[in-house]
Design a protein around this motif. Structure first.
Motif, PDB file in Angstrom:
ATOM      1  N   MET A  21      23.059  52.021  93.825  1.00 50.89           N
ATOM      2  CA  MET A  21      22.926  51.417  95.151  1.00 50.89           C
ATOM      3  C   MET A  21      23.829  50.191  95.326  1.00 50.89           C
ATOM      4  O   MET A  21      25.042  50.332  95.237  1.00 50.89           O
ATOM      5  CB  MET A  21      21.459  51.089  95.429  1.00 50.89           C
ATOM      6  CG  MET A  21      20.571  52.347  95.337  1.00 50.89           C
ATOM      7  SD  MET A  21      18.802  52.053  95.451  1.00 50.89           S
ATOM      8  CE  MET A  21      18.562  51.986  97.216  1.00 50.89           C
ATOM      9  N   GLU A  22      23.254  48.977  95.537  1.00 51.84           N
ATOM     10  CA  GLU A  22      24.128  47.826  95.768  1.00 51.84           C
ATOM     11  C   GLU A  22      24.623  47.177  94.498  1.00 51.84           C
ATOM     12  O   GLU A  22      25.422  46.248  94.549  1.00 51.84           O
ATOM     13  CB  GLU A  22      23.454  46.800  96.681  1.00 51.84           C
ATOM     14  CG  GLU A  22      22.488  45.843  96.018  1.00 51.84           C
ATOM     15  CD  GLU A  22      21.061  46.343  96.129  1.00 51.84           C
ATOM     16  OE1 GLU A  22      20.774  47.421  95.554  1.00 51.84           O
ATOM     17  OE2 GLU A  22      20.244  45.671  96.766  1.00 51.84           O
ATOM     18  N   GLY A  76      22.000  56.833  94.850  1.00 58.12           N
ATOM     19  CA  GLY A  76      22.067  56.273  96.196  1.00 58.12           C
ATOM     20  C   GLY A  76      22.519  57.347  97.162  1.00 58.12           C
ATOM     21  O   GLY A  76      22.653  58.514  96.799  1.00 58.12           O
ATOM     22  N   TYR A  77      22.769  56.975  98.404  1.00 57.52           N
ATOM     23  CA  TYR A  77      23.230  57.935  99.416  1.00 57.52           C
ATOM     24  C   TYR A  77      24.037  57.161 100.440  1.00 57.52           C
ATOM     25  O   TYR A  77      24.149  55.941 100.363  1.00 57.52           O
ATOM     26  CB  TYR A  77      22.038  58.677 100.043  1.00 57.52           C
ATOM     27  CG  TYR A  77      21.079  57.769 100.749  1.00 57.52           C
ATOM     28  CD1 TYR A  77      20.044  57.160 100.051  1.00 57.52           C
ATOM     29  CD2 TYR A  77      21.215  57.505 102.106  1.00 57.52           C
ATOM     30  CE1 TYR A  77      19.175  56.307 100.685  1.00 57.52           C
ATOM     31  CE2 TYR A  77      20.344  56.654 102.751  1.00 57.52           C
ATOM     32  CZ  TYR A  77      19.332  56.057 102.052  1.00 57.52           C
ATOM     33  OH  TYR A  77      18.471  55.200 102.677  1.00 57.52           O
ATOM     34  N   GLY A  78      24.606  57.866 101.398  1.00 56.95           N
ATOM     35  CA  GLY A  78      25.388  57.190 102.428  1.00 56.95           C
ATOM     36  C   GLY A  78      26.486  56.363 101.801  1.00 56.95           C
ATOM     37  O   GLY A  78      27.244  56.858 100.948  1.00 56.95           O
ATOM     38  N   VAL A  79      26.598  55.101 102.176  1.00 55.47           N
ATOM     39  CA  VAL A  79      27.687  54.281 101.658  1.00 55.47           C
ATOM     40  C   VAL A  79      27.482  53.793 100.232  1.00 55.47           C
ATOM     41  O   VAL A  79      28.144  52.837  99.819  1.00 55.47           O
ATOM     42  CB  VAL A  79      28.024  53.103 102.595  1.00 55.47           C
ATOM     43  CG1 VAL A  79      28.801  53.603 103.779  1.00 55.47           C
ATOM     44  CG2 VAL A  79      26.785  52.369 103.029  1.00 55.47           C
ATOM     45  N   SER A  80      26.615  54.430  99.464  1.00 52.04           N
ATOM     46  CA  SER A  80      26.687  54.178  98.017  1.00 52.04           C
ATOM     47  C   SER A  80      27.940  54.862  97.483  1.00 52.04           C
ATOM     48  O   SER A  80      28.426  54.531  96.415  1.00 52.04           O
ATOM     49  CB  SER A  80      25.452  54.695  97.286  1.00 52.04           C
ATOM     50  OG  SER A  80      25.594  56.053  96.966  1.00 52.04           O
ATOM     51  N   LEU A  81      28.463  55.823  98.252  1.00 53.42           N
ATOM     52  CA  LEU A  81      29.751  56.467  97.971  1.00 53.42           C
ATOM     53  C   LEU A  81      29.843  56.955  96.530  1.00 53.42           C
ATOM     54  O   LEU A  81      30.858  56.776  95.859  1.00 53.42           O
ATOM     55  CB  LEU A  81      30.886  55.486  98.266  1.00 53.42           C
ATOM     56  CG  LEU A  81      30.967  54.970  99.704  1.00 53.42           C
ATOM     57  CD1 LEU A  81      32.083  53.939  99.814  1.00 53.42           C
ATOM     58  CD2 LEU A  81      31.220  56.110 100.685  1.00 53.42           C
ATOM     59  N   LEU A  88      30.708  54.163  93.978  1.00 58.68           N
ATOM     60  CA  LEU A  88      31.837  53.252  94.198  1.00 58.68           C
ATOM     61  C   LEU A  88      31.355  51.877  94.656  1.00 58.68           C
ATOM     62  O   LEU A  88      31.901  50.851  94.242  1.00 58.68           O
ATOM     63  CB  LEU A  88      32.798  53.821  95.252  1.00 58.68           C
ATOM     64  CG  LEU A  88      33.771  54.880  94.752  1.00 58.68           C
ATOM     65  CD1 LEU A  88      34.569  55.448  95.920  1.00 58.68           C
ATOM     66  CD2 LEU A  88      34.728  54.300  93.716  1.00 58.68           C
ATOM     67  N   THR A  89      30.329  51.859  95.528  1.00 58.82           N
ATOM     68  CA  THR A  89      29.847  50.568  96.026  1.00 58.82           C
ATOM     69  C   THR A  89      29.289  49.719  94.894  1.00 58.82           C
ATOM     70  O   THR A  89      29.606  48.529  94.774  1.00 58.82           O
ATOM     71  CB  THR A  89      28.799  50.804  97.124  1.00 58.82           C
ATOM     72  OG1 THR A  89      29.467  51.349  98.259  1.00 58.82           O
ATOM     73  CG2 THR A  89      28.098  49.522  97.514  1.00 58.82           C
ATOM     74  N   LEU A 118      30.047  49.993  91.742  1.00 53.04           N
ATOM     75  CA  LEU A 118      31.189  49.631  90.889  1.00 53.04           C
ATOM     76  C   LEU A 118      31.936  48.427  91.446  1.00 53.04           C
ATOM     77  O   LEU A 118      32.210  47.456  90.737  1.00 53.04           O
ATOM     78  CB  LEU A 118      32.156  50.820  90.797  1.00 53.04           C
ATOM     79  CG  LEU A 118      33.506  50.536  90.145  1.00 53.04           C
ATOM     80  CD1 LEU A 118      33.338  50.200  88.677  1.00 53.04           C
ATOM     81  CD2 LEU A 118      34.451  51.718  90.309  1.00 53.04           C
ATOM     82  N   PHE A 119      32.278  48.492  92.730  1.00 54.51           N
ATOM     83  CA  PHE A 119      33.058  47.411  93.331  1.00 54.51           C
ATOM     84  C   PHE A 119      32.246  46.115  93.352  1.00 54.51           C
ATOM     85  O   PHE A 119      32.785  45.031  93.116  1.00 54.51           O
ATOM     86  CB  PHE A 119      33.473  47.798  94.744  1.00 54.51           C
ATOM     87  CG  PHE A 119      34.495  48.882  94.792  1.00 54.51           C
ATOM     88  CD1 PHE A 119      35.247  49.217  93.679  1.00 54.51           C
ATOM     89  CD2 PHE A 119      34.743  49.588  95.972  1.00 54.51           C
ATOM     90  CE1 PHE A 119      36.199  50.227  93.721  1.00 54.51           C
ATOM     91  CE2 PHE A 119      35.692  50.584  96.029  1.00 54.51           C
ATOM     92  CZ  PHE A 119      36.419  50.906  94.900  1.00 54.51           C
ATOM     93  N   ALA A 120      30.951  46.214  93.642  1.00 54.91           N
ATOM     94  CA  ALA A 120      30.102  45.022  93.634  1.00 54.91           C
ATOM     95  C   ALA A 120      30.128  44.378  92.252  1.00 54.91           C
ATOM     96  O   ALA A 120      30.277  43.152  92.123  1.00 54.91           O
ATOM     97  CB  ALA A 120      28.683  45.398  94.036  1.00 54.91           C
TER      98      ALA A 120
END
Lengths: 249, 249, 249, 249, 249, 249, 249, 249
Positions: F182-183, F206-211, F214-215, F217-219
């Motif tokens: 998730m985040e 996660g779903y949606g903008v958990s991508l 990737l989200t 990871l980038f966080a």
């Protein structure tokens, strides 16, 4: 190369005023003149009914003027897009009667007013004040190509009643160009109200996840109204051009 | 709700056969019938000249049939897109005279042949054999909407002479729909040869950096030919619809 | 370190003019000289037939000149790419006979003309005038590496007949480099016409969904012509280099 | 249509065995046969030295066999890529002597062994065991096109000494195809060791930010070695094809 | 707040020199001082063994100096990153003994040399000359945190033998920091040669599909060597910090 | 090849029990055994202190077992990751004493318990129940490599007090592995509380903008805590491996 | 157009002081005044309780002042966002009593203090000093709309105890606005501590894979705390506005 | 742990029925019960006014039931989201009075009806029939949390008059949840008509450049209406939850 020039040449051949050989050379020359940095496509007027348009970005004022010089002997009108004020001034040094439209960053030279064409009115609608430059590029393009053009500015969906005041103008247009940035919702709403083709133009207006216009572009391509087709981000010229093609009798 | 139904109703009011109050109720009812899971938009025929089209993806066969039942009393033709073979069979159980086009995944029901319309021919061109389903969706849509339609399949740019054989058919079309996946180059080449609007349809055919059709889409939006407008990936229906709008007299 | 320098050294060892120990030290020194900010790879001429090329971006004029000084004792030719006019002037202060190509942003120093090599002609084709700088980078690279090079500029697919005029030049080339921005369609069309390898170079020319050249890149990688390989966006140098490798006898 | 068929035809015209008219018809027919779902490009052998290759994805077994039937009268060899085992079996029902390579998902039919061609050896290198299918697609393509081909498998950069054992095989190859997924680093290392062109093939092997091969692709396009050109993700066929073009005498 | 300040305070409480109430107030004050635009985290030295580091981007010189003033009474060393030359000069006006490292854009103030710590050597390796600034940020960070640090510059994979010359230095390091842009391949190769943790730092060096460092980042995260962990693009500071944590006895 | 095998061989050479020639052959053989589909890297134990690990994805059970057979004569432990239950069963048919961990999809074979190593405890923390499989992959990897390992599950930041209950366990760990989808916020919070290195592992939960992770990871790469380094999405194995390297005495 | 102006008009109609016709004209005029470059939406105060807000980006100072002039006769307060210092100075030349907030880049003109509204306190929290400008945009917006507002700055998750000191202020707020860049973790932690709605605002602060704020945005949308809703990157104004709507009695 | 359980415990302490020590143990136990695979957060009811919600994705039926068992002694209501029909049936085997909502994929168990709360009505609006499942997730969540909820389905912007029929219901709602896929335009239009907060929910409905809901999400975040805040794609639950928080008295 417009049709008249071509016909005259061929008639000279027919009447023996000119040999086939010399005509062939001229045709060859006219069709595709190589300037070193550009191959001017003189045949385009014939094939497509409007001469090649000069894309100004990444060309020097000198290159633009060079191409214009090469075209001006053959064509009634020359259009250059994405020309900034400085380049425009330089080109006008050589073509003083070329007209510059700063808000649309376009340069127009013509030896005669465009012959009227088009079955009806092309209507340009912009969602916000910031979308004006792109809307004006579409407006001038359609006008130069001989269409009757009108416009409505700043009627975005956050106050949709502003659009509804213009319902009649919408209904009477032959082709509609709808320009919007941010969430790009206006073309869907407009298209749902009319029975004519809508050309949607996304703009790069916005910030954050407007993603330089990608969000508006994608929204427009996903329009739940089916009478919508789309052009590239900020491509007011393309919208005006394709609308003109549609409006042709 | 087609125009005839509306006129009849209003004439009954004019002649006193029906009170304004009862007519208003019917209009209200007809305009926007709420099925619980859908608001059928009976006014769309009036506003746009063609009834609402049912987007089959994510709807059950029962929901599709329910909407069709609600529309069939008002409309001459009903179109459902993105309907797989199984759902189609189920719907045909209730609407036996609905015709299913498996390659285009479309279901068409009509009580009468479409009245001919359109100024000229709509020409559908597909770059490769694999683009056929999307091309057929465009083809059938334009046909059902009353246009004269023709098609050319598998004339991609790797052997561009295959396209040139059809030069005359291209020149005589009123609107062109060009369907291509992979690098999406065909619309630019076609558009450079004609003076009519070209609707480009990217397909999801390809692999790797075809990115499910994004590459073809972006290429088409960047076309160096100006008479190109674009619809969503695999959206043959939208292309047929907008081409039909353009072709209308 | 070119082959002659190496052979001379080894012959001195063979004839006793030099001890193995001193030769080893020189080889160690020559092979990989550490400048603090750079390890000059003197062995590259030997391994690859052409010395290391200096990538100018992010290096100071002083660093560029330093590396050139270190190489100039060993090599017949030195190439520096992505050098802007200011840095070039500074470097020329120290290497007055280095030649600067502003349109290609390249700096070339050579102590002797390149020995001719290559089986045939390398042909560089650019879709538009704006692609000229990248095309010139490829052109000069291939030329400096000893190839016969020719070029055709501004023959994009919107007027594909401009390309067909040059059919013979295409057919006679040994390797083709095709440079294009926007929708990147030209390499597919060219490759469909020839039986030789085509190196495609996407450029960052365009706007909106040209995405800084990504669209052209992806289109080229998805080419429906199979004789196409691709290099990075705006990488004219790489295209010239790999074409040179292919053209080597 | 191979060259022999064409020459025979023209000689018959020359010797009067056949009229120009009938020859023209045959040529027209041969050049571009329209199967309804495909335009077979019989001229491709002439233009490019190898016949059209059938891309199997999204085509039915029936369509593949239909195209093969149409080609088999004209060509010595037919290649179909991306054919799964089921389709292959169905096609073999009609072409029993077509050979299926399951690991490469290719179907090859030939009436005669390929005439040897190529200046040297094509060497296929794969970083890992999982990259084998793509490597084999390249291997078989190059072989079918008449090249001498060799291969080295599982020599990724995490144990770079495994590669160095094969230094001689690398140095003696004429063209190198390097296949890698994950971080895609192998082509840079290989290219740094040789003076010949390297065709890099990214694969979709990996997870997370391998992004289905995009990471390997981008890494290869950014190679700090200059003798690298790249094809699409998992495009072993394209790599074999372009390597074959390069290797041609 | 370093440990000595805390202990002294608590001893004063223990010996009655100070009341618990006054000590509590001081602790409250010291732990988390609110400057209006910043909450200085004086506890961080205690919790993490090194004080808070000032991220200079988006802070004014005045804000940086304000935070430094607040910290300088409590800490032996203050580090500020991403400080450009102009801001640095302004801050040095107030802290004349702060040292500025222009290549790394870091500002260091210390009242005493760092006590040596660390089990072994931290080795910083950079692929190219252009990666030097990021490498220096890592180098200075690790040094300021009390480590023995060494560096090797410009040993990219296109000439991998340059790296192999330093094999012993690699083998003897306790932690390795590997900095690379473009295809980001160096960390995989280095990590394959050692049995110690490797911290990989992607840089934004490159163009086209280097995508501002994303390609190098993704390549490093996909490393086929397992002893690699990664920090953000251009984050030399973070690499130096985490290497320092690892190297702590 | 573990160190004992190597020493024994060299001692035999030293004592004349074996000729240098035969030893060289064995070393050559042992170092890099070519199975056709894989080059087993027997030297890896020596270079890196742990043998090569088999990445199961995209390998057949037969290939996995083949590599294991080749390794089992030389190594004390073999690890295979990303092995699904079916393949595991097949491999266990040949290696009955290999242990399968279904939640972590790992197969472990060992001829002896791992010799204890590591300076302290490796602590694995997972944000949610759904992150358990990735956390277990890290847990088992670290354990098999000889570390003392502990774990805390489901202490995400939405109820951060759940984490604070375990403050002592956090403070006493030598290396921390923090797994979150998730985040991806948990590693920042944990790292702010400890003075040891934190290896962050993003998961695809996660779903949606958990991508797909990737989200997270980038966080994690943007963590405002500096003692964080990151591995690929879902790469529990890599985290366990690098933590093990860090924890080594 | 505020309610008082409208009521007065309608009462004049009711009392015969004004004819319905003249009132209608005024209403028409007031509702939607067309400035050529903008359609001022005077109805918005009525519909939404707050007048239209001027988005300054891409508008000239002259256009901003023009819209303000048009609004000032009807509204008690005018807000312009994204106005840089230069434009602000120019507008203040015409509206000297407009107040400029440079840190928030906002221009506020009001003829009277806002009537207090809101059920409780709006609390603005910023993770870092660099997030201050966005936080101030939210703060001023909420204040101008009549709310009681408070703020806490620089309490990021790397030292989460700084946040816990303010636990009471968090618990007593009616709506919370949480502003954060980089990994965007703060809203999740804050939302886990309160039972009120949290509006999360991602900022473009960060570098590398902060991706201009996309990472923080995506992290916030994936928050494992359920009482979080999100606005666009850097959209402090939107957060203040929606918080104000929530806080309304 | 709801408030009543807590108060009872504390009263027992106050009246001496229970020692502080035993109460402390119970509180510790209740607050955060560790199931091995989950830390149940019994405090959440107290902190946030609603118990923890079980995210069903990636959890087994057994894990879901285990958490429910642990919660059921403390809470009046338990909500589990993203539970497919199979898992639901298994959980109902153990909790027969748990109610399953298949269209919303939610499982609800409650020992008592929710006490009414909320200042007004929560209105859920869905653009299309295909958005129904996400809309229902929001609807049921808000209902279970004690709100008065209403809904309007299939009123997308292509026929915007369908929305206008419901103008009064819009004006009277306290909070609005607007669910839309494709171009995501509906929230902007709705928000422009009301003076209350709008929670926008993008759905993954669409194809091509709907990008799995990203386009709708980005469009909503770019809404030109300011009273819009957004939740993750398909996150009906989050929208219902945050709307409930807003609606609380």
């Amino acid at each position: 190369m417009n049709k008249d020039v071509l016909l005259k040449l061929l008639q000279e051949v027919a009447t023996g005023t000119q040999t086939p050989q010399s005509a062939a050379q001229q045709l060859e020359y006219l069709a595709c003149q190589d300037l070193g940095y550009a191959h001017v496509d003189h045949h385009r007027s014939l094939r497509k009914g409007f001469p090649e348009v000069i894309y100004g970005e990444g060309k020097s004022a000198e290159q633009i003027a060079g191409i214009m010089a090469c075209m001006s002997s053959q064509e009634r009108v020359i259009l250059a897009t994405r020309v900034d004020a400085g380049k425009a001034r330089d080109v006008q040094g050589r073509f003083p009667d070329a007209q510059y439209h700063p808000e649309a960053r376009m340069l127009v030279w013509s030896s005669a007013p465009p012959p009227p064409q088009g079955r009806g009115t092309v209507l340009v609608i912009a969602a916000g004040t910031s979308d004006l430059p792109v809307a004006m590029e579409a407006y001038i393009t359609a006008q130069v190509m001989g269409n009757q053009v009108e416009k409505i500015i700043d009627v975005g969906v956050a106050g949709i009643h502003r659009l509804f005041r213009h319902r009649e103008m919408l209904a009477s247009a032959s082709v509609l160009i709808v320009v919007a940035g941010m969430e790009g919702a206006l073309p869907s709403v407009v298209a749902g109200m009319v029975s004519r083709p809508v050309i949607a133009v996304p703009t790069s207006i916005g910030y954050g996840v407007s993603l330089g216009g990608l969000t508006a572009l994608f929204a427009m391509l996903n329009s739940c109204s089916s009478n919508v087709a789309v052009v590239n981000i900020d491509n007011g010229f393309g919208a005006g051009y394709v609308a003109s093609m549609i409006n042709r009798a």
